[in-house]
Design an enzyme around this catalytic site. Sequence first.
Site, PDB file in Angstrom:
ATOM      1  N   HIS A  24       0.845  -1.199   0.000  1.00 59.29           N
ATOM      2  CA  HIS A  24       0.000   0.000   0.000  1.00 59.29           C
ATOM      3  C   HIS A  24       0.880   1.250   0.000  1.00 59.29           C
ATOM      4  CE1 HIS A  24      -3.526  -2.161   1.946  1.00 59.29           C
ATOM      5  NE2 HIS A  24      -2.552  -2.915   2.397  1.00 59.29           N
ATOM      6  N   TYR A  25       0.280   2.387  -0.393  1.00 55.81           N
ATOM      7  CA  TYR A  25       0.847   3.652   0.052  1.00 55.81           C
ATOM      8  C   TYR A  25      -0.094   4.241   1.096  1.00 55.81           C
ATOM      9  CZ  TYR A  25      -2.111   6.246  -3.438  1.00 55.81           C
ATOM     10  OH  TYR A  25      -3.124   6.762  -4.198  1.00 55.81           O
ATOM     11  N   THR A  26       0.462   5.135   1.941  1.00 57.71           N
ATOM     12  CA  THR A  26      -0.353   5.697   3.019  1.00 57.71           C
ATOM     13  C   THR A  26      -1.329   6.752   2.513  1.00 57.71           C
ATOM     14  OG1 THR A  26       1.462   7.240   3.433  1.00 57.71           O
ATOM     15  CG2 THR A  26       1.343   5.280   4.843  1.00 57.71           C
ATOM     16  N   GLU A  89       2.503  -0.740   4.636  1.00 58.99           N
ATOM     17  CA  GLU A  89       2.143   0.625   4.237  1.00 58.99           C
ATOM     18  C   GLU A  89       3.431   1.388   3.954  1.00 58.99           C
ATOM     19  OE1 GLU A  89      -0.595   2.310   3.638  1.00 58.99           O
ATOM     20  OE2 GLU A  89      -2.204   1.076   4.479  1.00 58.99           O
ATOM     21  N   HIS A 136      -2.746  -3.012  -3.236  1.00 63.61           N
ATOM     22  CA  HIS A 136      -4.117  -2.849  -2.736  1.00 63.61           C
ATOM     23  C   HIS A 136      -5.107  -2.684  -3.889  1.00 63.61           C
ATOM     24  CE1 HIS A 136      -6.725  -0.877   0.666  1.00 63.61           C
ATOM     25  NE2 HIS A 136      -7.145  -2.081   0.342  1.00 63.61           N
ATOM     26  N   ASP A 146      -3.875   2.405  -4.732  1.00 61.63           N
ATOM     27  CA  ASP A 146      -2.511   2.290  -4.212  1.00 61.63           C
ATOM     28  C   ASP A 146      -1.937   0.887  -4.416  1.00 61.63           C
ATOM     29  OD1 ASP A 146      -4.520   1.594  -2.125  1.00 61.63           O
ATOM     30  OD2 ASP A 146      -2.818   1.314  -0.791  1.00 61.63           O
TER      31      ASP A 146
HETATM   32 ZN    ZN Z   1      -4.152   0.627   0.755  1.00 58.65          ZN
END
Ligand code: ZN
Length: 260
Positions: A24-26, A89, A136, A146
């Site tokens: 993921h990215y935040t 993340e 994600h 993301d």
């Molecule tokens: Zn995510």
Amino acid sequence: MKIIEAPSPNQNKRRYPVDMLVLHYTGMEDGPSALERMRDEKAQVSAHYMVDVDGVIYQLVPEDMRAWHAGVSNWQGDGDLNSRSVGIEIVNGGHNVKLSDGSLQPYSRVQIEAVIELSRAIIERHKIPLNRVVGHSDIAPDRKDDPGEHFPWEEFAARGVGFWPERPDEGELTKLSEKDAPLKLGAKGKGVTGLQEDLQAIGYPIEVSGAFDEQTEKVVMAFQRRWNQGDVSGVVDPLTFELIRRVAALAYPSSAGGDI
Ligand SMILES: [Zn+2]
């Protein structure tokens, strides 16, 4: 690998063993604000790890526990992916916090090195198959973007985290038939059915309907964010078509024509 403990209350027991890795990215301003949110009981979200832009890794949830990062999602027909996965993340503003010129903030070099090292250790520890290393957006294509089309998936694959198809030459591209072209929102027919079957074989949550509907467009965009990053249009041109075919063959090598 430097890992700082930063426990989050947002966890519970797994229902399945780990056999997936979700990246993921935040999508937030910075690392500290993302860390604070994931450690806030009221937020009801977390991940096993967070990797900041300086490459520092924080562990929020132990790997044997279920962290809350995937939400409603599906891959290769499996649900409850929080129970099956380790979630990382990566601190990056993504599509939510863009640079002043409107472009996506690049991931930093030390951060990418840290995520690769951490991912390799997780894959090795849990014997995670490479077709179960996902973003994600792969597992929730209707709601998530993301880790984004600026995430270096090709480098990750080259270093053992996921896989990457060989790019076809111009001459290797199959012309889409008159009847099916262009493969985009509103199209119907066998070409669409085959496309949906290939996307489903890769693992994407998609219904095979023969109609290029909104769910198909979202899944095509998720595919492009990952494997054809220069074209996140949701339109299937001959290049995207061929890449989908190649990724499907890589995800399930046995379907690509036998072995010896
Ligand atoms: Zn995510």
